[in-house]
Design a protein around this motif. Structure first.
Motif, PDB file in Angstrom:
ATOM      1  N   HIS A   1       0.856  -1.192   0.000  1.00 29.47           N
ATOM      2  CA  HIS A   1       0.000   0.000   0.000  1.00 29.47           C
ATOM      3  C   HIS A   1       0.891   1.241   0.000  1.00 29.47           C
ATOM      4  CE1 HIS A   1      -3.040   2.928   1.188  1.00 29.47           C
ATOM      5  NE2 HIS A   1      -3.974   2.015   0.955  1.00 29.47           N
ATOM      6  N   PRO A   2       0.587   2.224  -0.845  1.00 26.89           N
ATOM      7  CA  PRO A   2       1.462   3.402  -0.943  1.00 26.89           C
ATOM      8  C   PRO A   2       1.615   4.167   0.358  1.00 26.89           C
ATOM      9  CG  PRO A   2      -0.617   3.741  -2.120  1.00 26.89           C
ATOM     10  CD  PRO A   2      -0.542   2.294  -1.792  1.00 26.89           C
ATOM     11  N   ILE A   3       0.558   4.238   1.176  1.00 26.40           N
ATOM     12  CA  ILE A   3       0.673   4.965   2.450  1.00 26.40           C
ATOM     13  C   ILE A   3       1.591   4.221   3.408  1.00 26.40           C
ATOM     14  CG2 ILE A   3      -0.601   5.688   4.511  1.00 26.40           C
ATOM     15  CD1 ILE A   3      -2.915   6.483   2.744  1.00 26.40           C
ATOM     16  N   LEU A   4       1.483   2.903   3.440  1.00 26.81           N
ATOM     17  CA  LEU A   4       2.366   2.118   4.304  1.00 26.81           C
ATOM     18  C   LEU A   4       3.804   2.169   3.784  1.00 26.81           C
ATOM     19  CD1 LEU A   4       0.136  -0.996   5.108  1.00 26.81           C
ATOM     20  CD2 LEU A   4       0.649   0.950   6.594  1.00 26.81           C
ATOM     21  N   MET A   5       3.965   2.217   2.476  1.00 27.79           N
ATOM     22  CA  MET A   5       5.304   2.377   1.914  1.00 27.79           C
ATOM     23  C   MET A   5       5.894   3.720   2.346  1.00 27.79           C
ATOM     24  SD  MET A   5       6.132  -0.344   0.192  1.00 27.79           S
ATOM     25  CE  MET A   5       7.510   0.235  -0.818  1.00 27.79           C
ATOM     26  N   GLN A   6       5.060   4.754   2.361  1.00 25.55           N
ATOM     27  CA  GLN A   6       5.530   6.083   2.763  1.00 25.55           C
ATOM     28  C   GLN A   6       5.879   6.128   4.243  1.00 25.55           C
ATOM     29  OE1 GLN A   6       2.826   9.253   1.716  1.00 25.55           O
ATOM     30  NE2 GLN A   6       3.981  10.821   2.844  1.00 25.55           N
TER      31      GLN A   6
ATOM     32  N   TRP B   1      13.840 -10.853  14.803  1.00 26.06           N
ATOM     33  CA  TRP B   1      12.406 -10.790  14.536  1.00 26.06           C
ATOM     34  C   TRP B   1      11.714 -12.130  14.752  1.00 26.06           C
ATOM     35  CZ3 TRP B   1      12.078  -7.525   9.355  1.00 26.06           C
ATOM     36  CH2 TRP B   1      12.393  -6.186   9.643  1.00 26.06           C
ATOM     37  N   GLN B   2      12.335 -13.035  15.464  1.00 28.98           N
ATOM     38  CA  GLN B   2      11.749 -14.368  15.628  1.00 28.98           C
ATOM     39  C   GLN B   2      10.919 -14.522  16.904  1.00 28.98           C
ATOM     40  OE1 GLN B   2      14.588 -17.541  15.096  1.00 28.98           O
ATOM     41  NE2 GLN B   2      15.328 -16.742  13.132  1.00 28.98           N
ATOM     42  N   ASP B   3      10.769 -13.457  17.681  1.00 33.92           N
ATOM     43  CA  ASP B   3       9.930 -13.555  18.885  1.00 33.92           C
ATOM     44  C   ASP B   3       8.467 -13.339  18.498  1.00 33.92           C
ATOM     45  OD1 ASP B   3       9.172 -10.500  19.655  1.00 33.92           O
ATOM     46  OD2 ASP B   3      11.139 -10.649  18.689  1.00 33.92           O
ATOM     47  N   ALA B   4       7.581 -13.477  19.486  1.00 35.54           N
ATOM     48  CA  ALA B   4       6.143 -13.442  19.229  1.00 35.54           C
ATOM     49  C   ALA B   4       5.686 -12.135  18.596  1.00 35.54           C
ATOM     50  CB  ALA B   4       5.385 -13.673  20.539  1.00 35.54           C
ATOM     51  N   ASP B   5       6.111 -11.007  19.142  1.00 28.82           N
ATOM     52  CA  ASP B   5       5.630  -9.724  18.661  1.00 28.82           C
ATOM     53  C   ASP B   5       6.054  -9.451  17.222  1.00 28.82           C
ATOM     54  OD1 ASP B   5       4.440  -9.269  21.063  1.00 28.82           O
ATOM     55  OD2 ASP B   5       6.070  -8.064  21.881  1.00 28.82           O
ATOM     56  N   HIS B   6       7.321  -9.700  16.930  1.00 28.18           N
ATOM     57  CA  HIS B   6       7.808  -9.433  15.579  1.00 28.18           C
ATOM     58  C   HIS B   6       7.202 -10.396  14.555  1.00 28.18           C
ATOM     59  CE1 HIS B   6      10.893  -7.508  18.122  1.00 28.18           C
ATOM     60  NE2 HIS B   6      11.060  -6.682  17.107  1.00 28.18           N
ATOM     61  N   MET B   7       7.066 -11.654  14.935  1.00 30.70           N
ATOM     62  CA  MET B   7       6.477 -12.625  14.017  1.00 30.70           C
ATOM     63  C   MET B   7       5.035 -12.248  13.688  1.00 30.70           C
ATOM     64  SD  MET B   7       8.666 -14.922  13.059  1.00 30.70           S
ATOM     65  CE  MET B   7       7.634 -16.260  12.470  1.00 30.70           C
ATOM     66  N   ASN B   8       4.296 -11.738  14.673  1.00 26.51           N
ATOM     67  CA  ASN B   8       2.906 -11.376  14.408  1.00 26.51           C
ATOM     68  C   ASN B   8       2.802 -10.210  13.420  1.00 26.51           C
ATOM     69  OD1 ASN B   8      -0.078 -11.489  15.225  1.00 26.51           O
ATOM     70  ND2 ASN B   8       0.469  -9.350  15.471  1.00 26.51           N
ATOM     71  N   THR B   9       3.753  -9.285  13.485  1.00 27.32           N
ATOM     72  CA  THR B   9       3.753  -8.177  12.524  1.00 27.32           C
ATOM     73  C   THR B   9       3.731  -8.709  11.098  1.00 27.32           C
ATOM     74  OG1 THR B   9       4.970  -6.745  14.045  1.00 27.32           O
ATOM     75  CG2 THR B   9       5.053  -6.176  11.710  1.00 27.32           C
ATOM     76  N   MET B  10       4.423  -9.825  10.874  1.00 23.27           N
ATOM     77  CA  MET B  10       4.525 -10.385   9.532  1.00 23.27           C
ATOM     78  C   MET B  10       3.476 -11.450   9.231  1.00 23.27           C
ATOM     79  SD  MET B  10       8.723 -10.646   9.352  1.00 23.27           S
ATOM     80  CE  MET B  10       8.860 -11.550  10.911  1.00 23.27           C
ATOM     81  N   LEU B  11       2.916 -12.107  10.269  1.00 24.19           N
ATOM     82  CA  LEU B  11       2.043 -13.260  10.030  1.00 24.19           C
ATOM     83  C   LEU B  11       0.589 -13.083  10.465  1.00 24.19           C
ATOM     84  CD1 LEU B  11       4.442 -16.174  11.066  1.00 24.19           C
ATOM     85  CD2 LEU B  11       3.914 -15.355   8.771  1.00 24.19           C
ATOM     86  N   SER B  12       0.250 -11.981  11.101  1.00 22.92           N
ATOM     87  CA  SER B  12      -1.119 -11.821  11.579  1.00 22.92           C
ATOM     88  C   SER B  12      -2.112 -11.819  10.417  1.00 22.92           C
ATOM     89  CB  SER B  12      -1.258 -10.515  12.368  1.00 22.92           C
ATOM     90  OG  SER B  12      -2.610 -10.310  12.710  1.00 22.92           O
ATOM     91  N   GLN B  13      -3.231 -12.568  10.603  1.00 23.27           N
ATOM     92  CA  GLN B  13      -4.295 -12.560   9.598  1.00 23.27           C
ATOM     93  C   GLN B  13      -5.127 -11.290   9.660  1.00 23.27           C
ATOM     94  OE1 GLN B  13      -3.733 -15.111  11.751  1.00 23.27           O
ATOM     95  NE2 GLN B  13      -4.171 -17.084  10.811  1.00 23.27           N
ATOM     96  N   ASN B  14      -4.964 -10.500  10.705  1.00 23.90           N
ATOM     97  CA  ASN B  14      -5.708  -9.241  10.801  1.00 23.90           C
ATOM     98  C   ASN B  14      -5.263  -8.240   9.740  1.00 23.90           C
ATOM     99  OD1 ASN B  14      -7.386  -9.841  12.971  1.00 23.90           O
ATOM    100  ND2 ASN B  14      -5.815  -9.313  14.471  1.00 23.90           N
ATOM    101  N   PHE B  15      -4.010  -8.338   9.327  1.00 26.19           N
ATOM    102  CA  PHE B  15      -3.450  -7.335   8.431  1.00 26.19           C
ATOM    103  C   PHE B  15      -3.773  -7.652   6.972  1.00 26.19           C
ATOM    104  CE2 PHE B  15      -0.084  -7.187  11.951  1.00 26.19           C
ATOM    105  CZ  PHE B  15      -0.849  -6.281  12.676  1.00 26.19           C
ATOM    106  N   THR B  16      -3.958  -6.595   6.209  1.00 21.37           N
ATOM    107  CA  THR B  16      -4.272  -6.737   4.789  1.00 21.37           C
ATOM    108  C   THR B  16      -3.213  -6.119   3.895  1.00 21.37           C
ATOM    109  OG1 THR B  16      -5.566  -4.680   4.867  1.00 21.37           O
ATOM    110  CG2 THR B  16      -6.749  -6.753   5.255  1.00 21.37           C
ATOM    111  N   HIS B  17      -2.432  -5.170   4.403  1.00 26.86           N
ATOM    112  CA  HIS B  17      -1.483  -4.436   3.578  1.00 26.86           C
ATOM    113  C   HIS B  17      -0.126  -4.333   4.262  1.00 26.86           C
ATOM    114  CE1 HIS B  17      -5.409  -3.175   1.971  1.00 26.86           C
ATOM    115  NE2 HIS B  17      -4.769  -2.987   0.818  1.00 26.86           N
ATOM    116  N   ILE B  18       0.872  -4.027   3.448  1.00 29.22           N
ATOM    117  CA  ILE B  18       2.238  -3.960   3.941  1.00 29.22           C
ATOM    118  C   ILE B  18       2.981  -2.815   3.249  1.00 29.22           C
ATOM    119  CG2 ILE B  18       3.112  -5.575   2.177  1.00 29.22           C
ATOM    120  CD1 ILE B  18       5.069  -6.657   4.280  1.00 29.22           C
ATOM    121  N   GLY B  19       3.987  -2.317   3.939  1.00 27.96           N
ATOM    122  CA  GLY B  19       4.907  -1.330   3.367  1.00 27.96           C
ATOM    123  C   GLY B  19       6.273  -1.579   3.971  1.00 27.96           C
TER     124      GLY B  19
END
Length: 331
Positions: free
Chosen positions: A48-53, A119-137
């Motif tokens: 997403h352009p906003i997340l990229m920004q 980034w292998q702990d719970a918090d960091h992994m969720n940033t990348m693997l959560s099903q709640n998220f739809t977009h990335i930057g």
């Protein structure tokens, strides 16, 4: 040496490895994260352009200051930045909404071989693997202190429109100095439910929880939960949804039952009274015999008693005669 800060949710039991990649561009970082998601059977996130920004501006800010931080210039929070840029952020905005951010720095370009250890702990992994998220930057920047990286993920509203509460969040900068509150992905921790009497384990989905985090906590898989609940390939769960996690589970003993199993109370030992004196059985048996023998002894001597009576009668007669004689003849 890697430095990091990030906030999100659950943990992975193991981390899959990707071919070794030297990350020097934002696109490479997004590809690495989406490859990780696919290895877990999760759909790729859309750039997403906003997340990229937001991610690139944060990487540039860290490179300029030499600090690894989630704080934005001027005390603006991550949530406020997204809303200011016009991202239709989903979730409870008073709690920050559904968004998370991973950041780190490295003296040389980051080598991605699976997931960086930082980034292998719970918090960091969720940033990348959560099903709640739809977009990335993502953002990559180089400064005097080395290379700086940022990965921003978020969930957009279903309508694609800003929530009505966004204006109040933008007008409230009181938590701008609270870095954790500005960047953390809020979620109610997954608490394992106990089995019901019929053996079913039912989990009630709470705010921010996902199939991935629930499966990790219960030691099962997303596929098993999907099959038990007839979800098909659907990865979306909602707050308050009751999910069947396991059937025929062993029900733990009720706490009340455990608490009622107490050792018998020790009764105080009272001092023995005369009537409580313990007498050996042989003595108790002999006592009636002694009493019977005494009775027999008393009943076996009637002649002695009769003789004594006779002597007393004779003595009385003799005494009376002597008294009469003395009266008649005093001389």
């Amino acid at each position: 040496m890697l430095f990091l800060l990030a906030f999100s949710l659950p943990t992975a039991k193991e981390v899959s490895a990707d071919p070794q990649i030297q990350i020097t561009a934002a696109g490479q970082l997004i590809d690495a994260v989406n490859s990780l998601r696919l290895s877990y059977g999760l759909p790729a996130l859309t750039s997403h352009p906003i997340l990229m920004q937001s991610a690139q501006s944060q990487a540039d800010y860290m490179a300029a200051t030499g600090q690894v931080t989630h704080s934005r210039p001027g005390g603006t929070t991550y949530t406020q930045q997204l809303l200011t840029l016009g991202f239709p952020l989903a979730g409870d905005l008073s709690l920050g909404g559904f968004r998370a951010e991973n950041i780190l720095s490295s003296g040389s370009p980051l080598v991605w071989n699976g997931v960086p250890p930082a980034w292998q702990d719970a918090d960091h992994m969720n940033t990348m693997l959560s099903q709640n998220f739809t977009h990335i930057g993502a953002g990559v920047s180089q400064g005097a202190g080395g290379f700086f990286y940022a990965v921003d993920t978020a969930a957009a509203t279903g309508s694609g429109q800003m929530q009505e509460s966004a204006s109040s969040i933008l007008g409230n900068s009181s938590n701008g100095s609270n870095e954790a509150a500005g960047v953390s992905q809020y979620m109610v921790p997954v608490v394992k439910a106990t089995a019901r009497p019929d053996g079913d384990v039912i989990h009630s989905v709470q705010y921010g929880q996902t199939l991935w985090s629930i499966a990790i906590e219960y030691g099962t898989t997303i596929k098993n939960i999907q099959a038990l609940n007839n979800l098909g390939e659907d990865l979306v769960v909602y707050q308050g949804q009751a999910l069947l996690i396991q059937k025929a589970a062993t029900q733990p003993a009720p706490v009340a039952t455990i608490m009622t199993i107490q050792p018998p109370a020790t009764q105080p030992v009272l001092p023995a009274t005369p009537t409580q004196t313990t007498v050996p059985p042989t003595v108790l048996a002999a006592t009636p015999t002694i009493e019977i023998q005494a009775a027999e002894t008393r009943s076996s001597s009637p002649s002695s008693s009769q003789f004594l009576v006779a002597v007393l009668i004779i003595a009385a007669v003799v005494g009376a005669g002597v008294a009469v004689w003395l009266i008649r003849d005093p001389n």
